[in-house]
Write a protein that holds these residues in place. Structure first.
Motif, PDB file in Angstrom:
ATOM      1  N   VAL A  77      -4.566 -13.476  -9.948  1.00 12.31           N
ATOM      2  CA  VAL A  77      -5.186 -14.561 -10.720  1.00 12.31           C
ATOM      3  C   VAL A  77      -6.704 -14.485 -10.607  1.00 12.31           C
ATOM      4  N   LEU A  78      -7.227 -14.059  -9.453  1.00 12.26           N
ATOM      5  CA  LEU A  78      -8.676 -13.926  -9.298  1.00 12.26           C
ATOM      6  C   LEU A  78      -9.218 -12.836 -10.218  1.00 12.26           C
ATOM      7  N   ALA A  79      -8.512 -11.695 -10.296  1.00 13.75           N
ATOM      8  CA  ALA A  79      -8.952 -10.603 -11.173  1.00 13.75           C
ATOM      9  C   ALA A  79      -8.970 -11.046 -12.633  1.00 13.75           C
ATOM     10  N   LEU A  80      -7.945 -11.771 -13.057  1.00 18.33           N
ATOM     11  CA  LEU A  80      -7.877 -12.235 -14.448  1.00 18.33           C
ATOM     12  C   LEU A  80      -8.947 -13.280 -14.728  1.00 18.33           C
TER      13      LEU A  80
ATOM     14  N   THR B  21      -8.312  -1.766  -0.219  1.00 19.39           N
ATOM     15  CA  THR B  21      -9.641  -2.305   0.082  1.00 19.39           C
ATOM     16  C   THR B  21     -10.602  -2.076  -1.093  1.00 19.39           C
ATOM     17  N   ARG B  22     -10.420  -0.991  -1.843  1.00 17.76           N
ATOM     18  CA  ARG B  22     -11.254  -0.788  -3.034  1.00 17.76           C
ATOM     19  C   ARG B  22     -10.985  -1.891  -4.063  1.00 17.76           C
ATOM     20  N   PHE B  23      -9.711  -2.240  -4.243  1.00 15.69           N
ATOM     21  CA  PHE B  23      -9.364  -3.316  -5.168  1.00 15.69           C
ATOM     22  C   PHE B  23      -9.970  -4.639  -4.711  1.00 15.69           C
TER      23      PHE B  23
ATOM     24  N   ALA C 133      -1.242  -2.979  -5.387  1.00 13.16           N
ATOM     25  CA  ALA C 133      -1.305  -1.980  -6.467  1.00 13.16           C
ATOM     26  C   ALA C 133      -0.663  -2.535  -7.738  1.00 13.16           C
ATOM     27  N   ASP C 134       0.417  -3.304  -7.596  1.00  9.97           N
ATOM     28  CA  ASP C 134       1.000  -3.995  -8.764  1.00  9.97           C
ATOM     29  C   ASP C 134      -0.049  -4.886  -9.410  1.00  9.97           C
ATOM     30  N   ALA C 135      -0.702  -5.718  -8.580  1.00 14.82           N
ATOM     31  CA  ALA C 135      -1.683  -6.674  -9.099  1.00 14.82           C
ATOM     32  C   ALA C 135      -2.839  -5.964  -9.789  1.00 14.82           C
ATOM     33  N   GLU C 136      -3.301  -4.877  -9.193  1.00 14.51           N
ATOM     34  CA  GLU C 136      -4.446  -4.160  -9.772  1.00 14.51           C
ATOM     35  C   GLU C 136      -4.105  -3.575 -11.133  1.00 14.51           C
ATOM     36  N   LEU C 137      -2.956  -2.891 -11.222  1.00 13.19           N
ATOM     37  CA  LEU C 137      -2.594  -2.270 -12.497  1.00 13.19           C
ATOM     38  C   LEU C 137      -2.299  -3.328 -13.556  1.00 13.19           C
TER      39      LEU C 137
ATOM     40  N   TYR D  93       3.396  -1.060 -17.561  1.00 21.27           N
ATOM     41  CA  TYR D  93       3.217  -1.473 -16.163  1.00 21.27           C
ATOM     42  C   TYR D  93       4.486  -1.172 -15.369  1.00 21.27           C
ATOM     43  N   GLU D  94       5.631  -1.514 -15.914  1.00 20.93           N
ATOM     44  CA  GLU D  94       6.892  -1.309 -15.205  1.00 20.93           C
ATOM     45  C   GLU D  94       7.125   0.169 -14.882  1.00 20.93           C
ATOM     46  N   ARG D  95       6.903   1.044 -15.851  1.00 23.06           N
ATOM     47  CA  ARG D  95       7.154   2.469 -15.614  1.00 23.06           C
ATOM     48  C   ARG D  95       6.292   3.004 -14.478  1.00 23.06           C
ATOM     49  N   ALA D  96       5.023   2.651 -14.488  1.00 24.95           N
ATOM     50  CA  ALA D  96       4.111   3.175 -13.468  1.00 24.95           C
ATOM     51  C   ALA D  96       4.440   2.622 -12.088  1.00 24.95           C
ATOM     52  N   ARG D  97       4.639   1.320 -11.992  1.00 19.30           N
ATOM     53  CA  ARG D  97       4.844   0.725 -10.683  1.00 19.30           C
ATOM     54  C   ARG D  97       6.251   0.971 -10.143  1.00 19.30           C
ATOM     55  N   LYS D  98       7.240   1.043 -11.007  1.00 19.15           N
ATOM     56  CA  LYS D  98       8.594   1.306 -10.526  1.00 19.15           C
ATOM     57  C   LYS D  98       8.674   2.703  -9.916  1.00 19.15           C
ATOM     58  N   ALA D  99       8.021   3.675 -10.516  1.00 17.45           N
ATOM     59  CA  ALA D  99       8.039   5.037  -9.979  1.00 17.45           C
ATOM     60  C   ALA D  99       7.432   5.074  -8.585  1.00 17.45           C
ATOM     61  N   ASP D 100       6.311   4.398  -8.400  1.00 19.83           N
ATOM     62  CA  ASP D 100       5.645   4.375  -7.093  1.00 19.83           C
ATOM     63  C   ASP D 100       6.499   3.645  -6.062  1.00 19.83           C
ATOM     64  N   ALA D 101       7.066   2.520  -6.448  1.00 20.73           N
ATOM     65  CA  ALA D 101       7.879   1.739  -5.512  1.00 20.73           C
ATOM     66  C   ALA D 101       9.143   2.492  -5.114  1.00 20.73           C
ATOM     67  N   LEU D 102       9.790   3.147  -6.071  1.00 27.29           N
ATOM     68  CA  LEU D 102      11.008   3.895  -5.748  1.00 27.29           C
ATOM     69  C   LEU D 102      10.698   5.053  -4.805  1.00 27.29           C
ATOM     70  N   ASP D 103       9.563   5.700  -4.996  1.00 31.96           N
ATOM     71  CA  ASP D 103       9.147   6.759  -4.071  1.00 31.96           C
ATOM     72  C   ASP D 103       9.025   6.213  -2.651  1.00 31.96           C
ATOM     73  N   MET D 104       8.339   5.071  -2.512  1.00 29.05           N
ATOM     74  CA  MET D 104       8.128   4.496  -1.191  1.00 29.05           C
ATOM     75  C   MET D 104       9.431   3.977  -0.590  1.00 29.05           C
ATOM     76  N   LEU D 105      10.297   3.403  -1.416  1.00 28.47           N
ATOM     77  CA  LEU D 105      11.602   2.960  -0.932  1.00 28.47           C
ATOM     78  C   LEU D 105      12.395   4.136  -0.376  1.00 28.47           C
ATOM     79  N   ALA D 106      12.384   5.250  -1.113  1.00 32.43           N
ATOM     80  CA  ALA D 106      13.139   6.425  -0.683  1.00 32.43           C
ATOM     81  C   ALA D 106      12.582   6.989   0.614  1.00 32.43           C
ATOM     82  N   VAL D 107      11.252   7.051   0.723  1.00 37.62           N
ATOM     83  CA  VAL D 107      10.623   7.619   1.916  1.00 37.62           C
ATOM     84  C   VAL D 107      10.888   6.750   3.143  1.00 37.62           C
ATOM     85  N   THR D 108      10.634   5.450   3.032  1.00 38.72           N
ATOM     86  CA  THR D 108      10.783   4.574   4.195  1.00 38.72           C
ATOM     87  C   THR D 108      12.244   4.437   4.613  1.00 38.72           C
ATOM     88  N   ASP D 109      13.130   4.292   3.640  1.00 36.20           N
ATOM     89  CA  ASP D 109      14.543   4.178   3.984  1.00 36.20           C
ATOM     90  C   ASP D 109      15.065   5.484   4.572  1.00 36.20           C
TER      91      ASP D 109
END
Length: 385
Positions: free
Chosen positions: A18-21, A57-59, A300-304, A328-344
């Motif tokens: 909301v601050l960015a917008l 931190t850049r965001f 990263a969701d908020a920034e994009l 937005y969904e395509r970009a963020r879902k790909a990143d989140a699924l990568d992280m889900l797979a790695v951490t799990d």
């Protein structure tokens, strides 16, 4: 009341969005069911801390809130050490080979929230309210509060956490799986200095992380199947057990604060968007905390999302258009699924114990340490650089 965009959830993700917008001149409102966050207390250290990546931190810097955070209390870490059985074979990442001044910063949740909320004085805020209904129409999204008031917007964004009521109201299903671990957290003072290093050991019962704090102590996150037992120990027994779990890499544990524990889960929404509706942060995805990437994914969701919505506003396009939101969904879902797979996958892999598997795991860590390009790639992915 009518607004261009309404964000529901005043945590770090919703407040940053909301601050960015607002800074871009968009009529964006924030709805938070609780009260505004309490003031940050410099005399006390919040038990809830985040490992903010350079990308995060850049965001925050673009939002003009990062200088305040750094000036108050943020602990930079420049090295990460990760191992399971033998600390001398630890996988080590350092900031210098990546061309970075640090790998990240440890920041308290209360300080992050206060810094994000402070500039929201001119933003329409609806606090202490509960949402009774969500209706998504062709021309608008409509929120009804339990006190009878209504809001309408061209787009509603749910950043209301893992148990998002709006996600359910929008009819979005999610994969949810609890882990057989709980995370025990506290702050400790160690015999040896942390040297600006984040330490992580994978134990059969779950990963243990020591995160460096600005006052010389460490914040620990011990994700364990034995959380109840760890909470039941007296301070002396716990400090000894904790030092042994880290194989005394930081010497003895001299003192520790109170301990609290929280449950762990994996969560991923089947869809992130609907016409006039989007998910962000934990409402869309929750990962195991072993990599410390949950809040970074959310920011990263908020920034994009902010960047795409600001561009749409400048071009006078409809922010609730499904095609726009799907980018937005395509970009963020790909990143989140990568992280889900790695951490799990890491949590599962390091939980397996056998002579063969232990040897393969040790060989893998040694190989990554030897292969500089692979190690650099993994390090950059880990810190969001």
């Amino acid at each position: 009341m009518k607004h261009e965009i309404v964000i529901v959830g005043g945590g770090a993700v919703g407040a940053a969005l909301v601050l960015a917008l607002h800074r871009a001149g968009i009529d964006a409102a924030l709805v938070e069911r609780g009260a505004p966050p309490p003031a940050w207390d410099a005399a006390d250290y919040d038990l809830r801390v985040y490992a903010l990546s350079p990308a995060s931190t850049r965001f925050l810097d673009t939002l003009a809130v990062w200088p305040e955070i750094v000036s108050r209390r943020a602990s930079a870490y420049r090295t990460m050490r990760i191992w399971d059985e033998q600390p001398q074979r630890a996988l080590e990442f350092a900031s210098a080979p990546l061309g970075l001044p640090q790998l990240g910063h440890i920041v308290e949740n209360s300080l992050l929230l206060q810094s994000l909320w402070r500039p929201l004085a001119e933003v329409p805020l609806y606090t202490g309210v509960r949402i009774a209904a969500l209706k998504l129409d062709e021309d608008a999204a409509r929120l009804s509060f339990d006190d009878g008031r209504e809001l309408s917007a061209r787009l509603v964004i749910a950043a209301d956490g893992a148990d998002s009521a709006l996600r359910e109201a929008a009819g979005i299903e999610c994969l949810r799986r609890p882990y057989p671990q709980r995370a025990v957290v506290c702050h400790v003072r160690t015999e040896r200095p942390h040297r600006g290093t984040a330490w992580q050991r994978f134990l059969p019962t779950g990963p243990l992380a020591f995160l460096p704090l600005a006052d010389g102590r460490c914040s620990i996150v011990w994700s364990s199947q034995e959380a109840d037992e760890l909470l039941a120990l007296d301070d002396a027994e716990f400090r000894l057990r904790l030092a042994a779990a880290l194989q005394f890499e930081l010497g003895a544990i001299i003192e520790c604060t109170r301990r609290v524990a929280f449950p762990l889960q994996l969560l991923h929404a089947r869809d992130y968007v609907r016409p006039r509706f989007a998910l962000a942060g934990d409402a869309a995805h929750v990962v195991h905390p072993l990599a410390g990437q949950g809040v970074n994914l959310g920011l990263a969701d908020a920034e994009l999302l902010a960047r795409q919505l600001i561009a749409a506003h400048d071009e006078r396009r409809d922010p609730g258009n499904l095609r726009l939101l799907q980018r937005y969904e395509r970009a963020r879902k790909a990143d989140a699924l990568d992280m889900l797979a790695v951490t799990d996958g890491l949590n599962r892999a390091f939980g397996l114990r056998s002579e063969t598997w232990d040897g393969l795991r040790g060989f893998g860590l040694d190989a990554v340490n030897r292969l500089a390009p692979l190690k650099t790639l993994l390090a950059r992915r880990a810190v969001g650089a």
